[in-house]
Enzyme design. Structure first.
Site, PDB file in Angstrom:
ATOM      1  N   HIS A 145      -2.381   8.934   4.263  1.00  0.00           N
ATOM      2  CA  HIS A 145      -1.276   9.960   4.883  1.00  0.00           C
ATOM      3  C   HIS A 145      -0.751  10.543   3.278  1.00  0.00           C
ATOM      4  O   HIS A 145      -0.540   9.987   2.541  1.00  0.00           O
ATOM      5  CB  HIS A 145      -0.358   8.989   5.630  1.00  0.00           C
ATOM      6  N   ASP A 196       0.870   0.753   2.922  1.00  0.00           N
ATOM      7  CA  ASP A 196       1.438   1.542   3.814  1.00  0.00           C
ATOM      8  C   ASP A 196       1.218   0.927   5.234  1.00  0.00           C
ATOM      9  O   ASP A 196      -0.301   1.253   5.751  1.00  0.00           O
ATOM     10  CB  ASP A 196       0.849   3.047   3.506  1.00  0.00           C
ATOM     11  N   LYS A 208       7.685   4.093  14.667  1.00  0.00           N
ATOM     12  CA  LYS A 208       6.515   3.903  15.209  1.00  0.00           C
ATOM     13  C   LYS A 208       6.476   2.422  16.130  1.00  0.00           C
ATOM     14  O   LYS A 208       5.318   2.325  16.582  1.00  0.00           O
ATOM     15  CB  LYS A 208       5.628   3.968  14.085  1.00  0.00           C
ATOM     16  N   GLN A 225       1.143   2.648  10.376  1.00  0.00           N
ATOM     17  CA  GLN A 225       0.363   2.534  11.363  1.00  0.00           C
ATOM     18  C   GLN A 225       0.102   1.233  11.912  1.00  0.00           C
ATOM     19  O   GLN A 225       0.081   0.416  13.180  1.00  0.00           O
ATOM     20  CB  GLN A 225      -0.946   3.355  11.543  1.00  0.00           C
ATOM     21  N   CYS A 271      -1.142  15.210   8.454  1.00  0.00           N
ATOM     22  CA  CYS A 271      -0.808  15.042   7.004  1.00  0.00           C
ATOM     23  C   CYS A 271      -1.851  14.162   6.121  1.00  0.00           C
ATOM     24  O   CYS A 271      -1.664  13.337   5.405  1.00  0.00           O
ATOM     25  CB  CYS A 271       0.663  14.055   6.904  1.00  0.00           C
TER      26      CYS A 271
HETATM   27  N1  PLP Z   1       1.851   6.596   6.598  1.00  0.00           N
HETATM   28  C1  PLP Z   1       0.889   6.743   7.752  1.00  0.00           C
HETATM   29  C2  PLP Z   1      -0.223   6.128   7.917  1.00  0.00           C
HETATM   30  C3  PLP Z   1       1.642   7.259   8.791  1.00  0.00           C
HETATM   31  O1  PLP Z   1       0.848   7.511   9.948  1.00  0.00           O
HETATM   32  C4  PLP Z   1       3.031   8.125   8.793  1.00  0.00           C
HETATM   33  C5  PLP Z   1       3.410   8.897   9.753  1.00  0.00           C
HETATM   34  O2  PLP Z   1       2.772   9.358  10.596  1.00  0.00           O
HETATM   35  C6  PLP Z   1       3.736   7.809   7.504  1.00  0.00           C
HETATM   36  C7  PLP Z   1       3.132   6.940   6.540  1.00  0.00           C
HETATM   37  C8  PLP Z   1       4.975   8.520   7.249  1.00  0.00           C
HETATM   38  O3  PLP Z   1       5.944   7.948   8.074  1.00  0.00           O
HETATM   39  P1  PLP Z   1       7.195   8.393   8.382  1.00  0.00           P
HETATM   40  O4  PLP Z   1       7.238   9.757   8.508  1.00  0.00           O
HETATM   41  O5  PLP Z   1       8.018   7.731   9.522  1.00  0.00           O
HETATM   42  O6  PLP Z   1       8.073   8.283   7.013  1.00  0.00           O
END
Ligand code: PLP
Length: 439
Positions: A147, A224, A250, A227, A389
């Protein structure tokens, strides 16, 4: 919709809704009763089928009630109030920190830093650790499935420090090509940044292997878990990761609250990025000294109401059991995959179901992803279309956009069928001459 209305459902935190480790259809209906938002029509008369939980999960009533309770009963700034409300709110927030620590098996609550979300957690480490400690000749290992939240901050840190970003290649089934790890992970590598689970392909990455390999060359590993934390158990001590981040929204929790976990020595290495209240030990006109962790990295007023909501969300998930959630979602994933594969023109991007979480990103021949999402929306089915993203990954796919359906434990097999039927209808519509299209 066959669901029962949300009102009157039992408080989920006090009574587990199942006992066998596997959810029955009745269990799922009962769970759905806890989520008020799921029981509505959209576009007039279409029952909502919410398949966008990878973007944000829906909230059970206990979480919503908790936020109301905070604001009605003990809203007060934390750590500063020398009065009953301030004390109560502080106890709630620090209790939530303990719950987060337990949820991910952290050794201590001091290793849990509250942030605004995964993005901020990554940026804290990228700017407060990598940008400060790395230099020319050092390398950060990432990959193209990340992401943007787990890529752009590392690009910034590399630019600021003179370090180099390296990309571990992906396999044709959109997994990390770990057979090439030795080539890419060397003594020059100082950090491996990797997602626990892709938000597009659903690929679950081999964290055990990556952590061992990173530590073997003296590198730290940042996971990260935006998910992965929502879809299965997380244990930060097995594998023994250095940093891990996720977002409350999430995981059934409110927006505006995220987590940065770090090993004690790794967190100590992060320079505070933000100065202000709460993060200091002593301030003089000449300079300041920093408070102990985690306060040092939590400048300003904390998102205290959100922490209370997150605590209840984690209780709810723990009551269900993350193993049970993972199993339930895997069943939905297998069903969705096998059903969608019967639709001519559907291409699903990702590894086999056994190696991924409950996310299906696809293209449909002759129907642009945005048109597909729009036609599905008009039938009540909420999915997401775009690059999610992950522009580098879509560049690799060779498409500008995919349509993504993402499942949570509150989804049903009937909803999977509604998704498939809605896609079939969209395909039919797009076969028609342009003038006669319409749902
Ligand atoms: N990393 C992953 C794999 C994600 O799916 C997301 C959000 O969709 C993020 C990071 C970023 O999360 P946030 O927008 O809640 O900071």
């Amino acid at each position: 919709m066959a669901d029962s209305p949300a009102s009157g459902s039992a408080p989920a935190t006090s009574e587990p809704v199942f006992s066998s480790g596997k959810l029955s259809a009745e269990d799922v209906q009962r769970i759905r009763g806890d989520f008020p938002i799921l029981h509505q029509m959209v576009h007039g008369d279409q029952p909502l089928v919410y398949l966008d939980s990878a973007a944000t999960s829906q909230k059970p009533r206990v979480v919503i009630d908790k936020l109301v309770e905070v604001y009605e009963q003990y809203n007060s700034n934390v750590h500063r109030g020398i009065h009953a409300l301030g004390d109560r709110m502080t106890v709630e927030m620090e209790g939530a920190r303990e719950k987060v620590a337990r949820f991910i098996n952290a050794a201590s609550a001091e290793q849990i830093v509250f942030t605004s979300g995964t993005t901020m957690s990554v940026n804290l480490v990228a700017h407060g650790w990598a940008a400060q400690r790395l230099g020319p000749g050092d390398e950060i290992l990432v990959n193209e499935m990340e992401h943007h939240a787990n890529l752009v901050p590392w690009q910034m840190a590399a630019k600021a420090s003179g370090a180099t970003l390296k990309f571990l290649p992906l396999t044709p089934t959109w997994e990390l090509d770990v057979s090439r790890l030795e080539e890419f992970l060397t003594r020059r590598t100082k950090l491996v940044a990797v997602t626990g689970m892709s938000n597009v392909t659903g690929t679950i990455n081999p964290l055990e292997l990556l952590t061992r390999a990173a530590h073997d060359v003296g590198a730290r590993i940042f996971v990260d878990a935006a998910q992965s934390a929502a879809h299965g158990p997380v244990d930060v001590r097995s594998p023994d990761v250095d940093f891990l981040a996720f977002s409350g929204h999430k995981l059934l929790g409110p927006t505006g609250i995220g987590i940065l976990y770090g090993k004690a020595d790794a967190l100590e290495e992060i320079e505070p990025l933000f100065g202000g209240g709460h993060m200091i030990n002593e301030v003089t006109p000449e300079g300041s000294t920093w408070a102990a962790l985690p306060a040092r990295l939590e400048a300003g007023t904390a998102p205290f109401a959100q922490t209370a909501g997150l605590g209840v969300a984690l209780d709810y998930l723990s009551n269900l059991g993350m193993e049970t959630i993972a199993r339930q979602e895997q069943t939905l994933l297998e069903l969705a995959t096998s059903r969608l594969e019967t639709i001519p023109g559907v291409t699903i991007f990702g590894p086999p179901c056994a190696k991924k979480g409950a996310i299906v990103s696809m293209t449909v021949d002759g129907v642009h992803a945005h048109d597909l999402a729009d036609l599905l929306d008009r039938q009540g089915v909420a999915i997401r279309a775009g690059h999610h993203c992950t522009m580098p990954l879509h560049e690799r796919f060779g498409v500008a956009a995919t349509a993504r359906a993402s499942f949570a434990f509150y989804n049903t097999p009937e909803e999977v069928e509604q998704l498939a039927a809605a896609i079939e209808k969209a395909v039919e519509i797009f076969k028609r001459p342009r003038r006669s299209r319409g749902v």
